[in-house]
Design a protein around this motif. Structure first.
Motif, PDB file in Angstrom:
ATOM      1  N   SER A  13       0.790  -0.928   0.104  1.00  0.00           N
ATOM      2  CA  SER A  13      -0.112   0.043  -0.137  1.00  0.00           C
ATOM      3  C   SER A  13       0.841   1.162  -0.028  1.00  0.00           C
ATOM      4  O   SER A  13       0.588   2.140  -0.765  1.00  0.00           O
ATOM      5  N   GLU A  14       1.949   1.200   0.905  1.00  0.00           N
ATOM      6  CA  GLU A  14       2.704   2.325   0.880  1.00  0.00           C
ATOM      7  C   GLU A  14       3.757   2.769  -0.218  1.00  0.00           C
ATOM      8  O   GLU A  14       4.014   3.668  -0.674  1.00  0.00           O
ATOM      9  N   ASP A  15       4.301   1.458  -1.071  1.00  0.00           N
ATOM     10  CA  ASP A  15       5.049   1.737  -2.201  1.00  0.00           C
ATOM     11  C   ASP A  15       4.284   1.042  -3.427  1.00  0.00           C
ATOM     12  O   ASP A  15       4.513  -0.246  -3.356  1.00  0.00           O
ATOM     13  N   SER A  16       3.801   1.820  -4.356  1.00  0.00           N
ATOM     14  CA  SER A  16       3.219   1.124  -5.409  1.00  0.00           C
ATOM     15  C   SER A  16       3.703   0.301  -6.300  1.00  0.00           C
ATOM     16  O   SER A  16       3.417  -0.670  -6.966  1.00  0.00           O
ATOM     17  N   ALA A  17       5.198   0.751  -6.593  1.00  0.00           N
ATOM     18  CA  ALA A  17       6.220  -0.201  -7.180  1.00  0.00           C
ATOM     19  C   ALA A  17       6.393  -1.695  -6.627  1.00  0.00           C
ATOM     20  O   ALA A  17       6.149  -2.752  -7.446  1.00  0.00           O
ATOM     21  N   VAL A  18       6.533  -1.552  -5.258  1.00  0.00           N
ATOM     22  CA  VAL A  18       6.520  -2.860  -4.740  1.00  0.00           C
ATOM     23  C   VAL A  18       5.059  -3.660  -4.709  1.00  0.00           C
ATOM     24  O   VAL A  18       5.165  -4.855  -4.878  1.00  0.00           O
ATOM     25  N   GLY A  19       4.152  -3.038  -4.624  1.00  0.00           N
ATOM     26  CA  GLY A  19       2.656  -3.544  -4.613  1.00  0.00           C
ATOM     27  C   GLY A  19       2.557  -3.888  -6.304  1.00  0.00           C
ATOM     28  O   GLY A  19       1.813  -5.243  -6.252  1.00  0.00           O
ATOM     29  N   ARG A  20       2.834  -3.451  -7.231  1.00  0.00           N
ATOM     30  CA  ARG A  20       2.742  -3.962  -8.555  1.00  0.00           C
ATOM     31  C   ARG A  20       3.543  -5.312  -8.660  1.00  0.00           C
ATOM     32  O   ARG A  20       3.315  -6.228  -9.168  1.00  0.00           O
ATOM     33  N   SER A  21       4.827  -5.219  -8.208  1.00  0.00           N
ATOM     34  CA  SER A  21       5.850  -6.413  -8.089  1.00  0.00           C
ATOM     35  C   SER A  21       4.997  -7.602  -7.705  1.00  0.00           C
ATOM     36  O   SER A  21       5.335  -8.537  -8.277  1.00  0.00           O
ATOM     37  N   VAL A  22       4.611  -7.433  -6.394  1.00  0.00           N
ATOM     38  CA  VAL A  22       4.167  -8.442  -5.535  1.00  0.00           C
ATOM     39  C   VAL A  22       2.980  -9.119  -6.341  1.00  0.00           C
ATOM     40  O   VAL A  22       2.644 -10.213  -6.255  1.00  0.00           O
ATOM     41  N   SER A  23       1.949  -8.011  -6.762  1.00  0.00           N
ATOM     42  CA  SER A  23       0.521  -8.516  -7.413  1.00  0.00           C
ATOM     43  C   SER A  23       1.208  -9.345  -8.664  1.00  0.00           C
ATOM     44  O   SER A  23       0.383 -10.414  -9.033  1.00  0.00           O
ATOM     45  N   THR A  24       2.057  -8.692  -9.475  1.00  0.00           N
ATOM     46  CA  THR A  24       2.213  -9.427 -10.604  1.00  0.00           C
ATOM     47  C   THR A  24       2.952 -11.024 -10.485  1.00  0.00           C
ATOM     48  O   THR A  24       2.512 -11.645 -10.903  1.00  0.00           O
ATOM     49  N   ALA A  25       3.850 -10.853  -9.380  1.00  0.00           N
ATOM     50  CA  ALA A  25       4.697 -12.221  -8.874  1.00  0.00           C
ATOM     51  C   ALA A  25       3.256 -13.168  -8.849  1.00  0.00           C
ATOM     52  O   ALA A  25       3.227 -14.438  -8.956  1.00  0.00           O
ATOM     53  N   VAL A  26       2.433 -12.748  -7.848  1.00  0.00           N
ATOM     54  CA  VAL A  26       1.556 -13.602  -6.911  1.00  0.00           C
ATOM     55  C   VAL A  26       0.381 -14.119  -8.285  1.00  0.00           C
ATOM     56  O   VAL A  26       0.273 -15.327  -8.177  1.00  0.00           O
ATOM     57  N   ALA A  27       0.190 -13.061  -9.149  1.00  0.00           N
ATOM     58  CA  ALA A  27      -0.606 -13.416 -10.165  1.00  0.00           C
ATOM     59  C   ALA A  27      -0.338 -14.562 -11.095  1.00  0.00           C
ATOM     60  O   ALA A  27      -0.844 -15.457 -11.769  1.00  0.00           O
ATOM     61  N   GLY A  28       0.973 -14.537 -11.281  1.00  0.00           N
ATOM     62  CA  GLY A  28       1.849 -15.367 -12.212  1.00  0.00           C
ATOM     63  C   GLY A  28       1.594 -16.838 -11.614  1.00  0.00           C
ATOM     64  O   GLY A  28       1.382 -17.923 -12.140  1.00  0.00           O
ATOM     65  N   VAL A  29       1.895 -16.904 -10.229  1.00  0.00           N
ATOM     66  CA  VAL A  29       1.772 -18.124  -9.377  1.00  0.00           C
ATOM     67  C   VAL A  29       0.341 -18.809  -9.719  1.00  0.00           C
ATOM     68  O   VAL A  29       0.113 -19.931  -9.832  1.00  0.00           O
ATOM     69  N   ILE A  30      -0.624 -17.802  -9.403  1.00  0.00           N
ATOM     70  CA  ILE A  30      -1.985 -18.359  -9.504  1.00  0.00           C
ATOM     71  C   ILE A  30      -2.498 -18.968 -10.933  1.00  0.00           C
ATOM     72  O   ILE A  30      -3.090 -19.877 -11.075  1.00  0.00           O
ATOM     73  N   ALA A  31      -1.951 -18.031 -11.807  1.00  0.00           N
ATOM     74  CA  ALA A  31      -2.137 -18.450 -13.409  1.00  0.00           C
ATOM     75  C   ALA A  31      -1.599 -19.830 -13.759  1.00  0.00           C
ATOM     76  O   ALA A  31      -1.905 -20.668 -14.374  1.00  0.00           O
ATOM     77  N   ASP A  32       0.051 -20.097 -13.135  1.00  0.00           N
ATOM     78  CA  ASP A  32       0.677 -21.479 -13.410  1.00  0.00           C
ATOM     79  C   ASP A  32      -0.276 -22.560 -12.581  1.00  0.00           C
ATOM     80  O   ASP A  32      -0.275 -23.779 -13.207  1.00  0.00           O
TER      81      ASP A  32
END
Length: 145
Positions: free
Chosen positions: A100-119
């Motif tokens: 929430s505090e760092d949008s770049a970290v938030g995007r990175s985490v969201s993208t990484a987790v979304a990739g795991v979910i898709a796999d």
């Protein structure tokens, strides 16, 4: 993930060990932590009565737990260490706050987790086709004649 995002996340982690046969979490419990497996294996399971049905097995470098990202933050499956596990453990509330505090970290985490979910969804689809579909029904259209 950027080196800065990775460092910010690692600063919120610590090493844990789960002996073989340790129940790490149960389906429907609050999802307050997640892990990156450094060694060992974990079975993800569903308990449809009294017998566990293994859904997937995770190992080195894999994310254990993504339910912490989505309300109501409860586990959809259970997890048991099948061989001793060493992992980095993260506090979900702390990571959500960082995102929430760092949008770049938030995007990175969201993208990484979304990739795991898709796999994992793709893997589950393949397993279901292997189990229940008529032979050849999983062939991609590009290769079908």
């Amino acid at each position: 993930m950027t080196p800065e995002a990775r460092e910010a996340l690692l600063a919120r982690s610590h090493q844990v060990t789960f002996p073989a046969d340790t129940r790490i979490f149960r389906e429907h419990q609050r999802a307050e932590k997640f892990w990156i497996i450094e060694c060992g294996t974990v079975d993800l399971d569903h308990v449809p009565g009294h017998k566990n049905a293994v859904i997937d097995t995770l190992g080195y470098g894999e994310l254990l737990g993504w339910s912490w990202m989505f309300r109501p933050s409860t586990w959809h499956l259970g997890a048991t260490a099948t061989r001793e596990v060493r992992a980095l453990e993260f506090d979900a509330a702390s990571v959500r706050e960082l995102c929430s505090e760092d949008s770049a970290v938030g995007r990175s985490v969201s993208t990484a987790v979304a990739g795991v979910i898709a796999d994992r969804l793709d893997s589950a689809r393949t397993r279901l086709l292997d189990l229940f579909a008529p032979h050849g029904s999983g062939t991609p259209l590009a290769y079908a004649r």
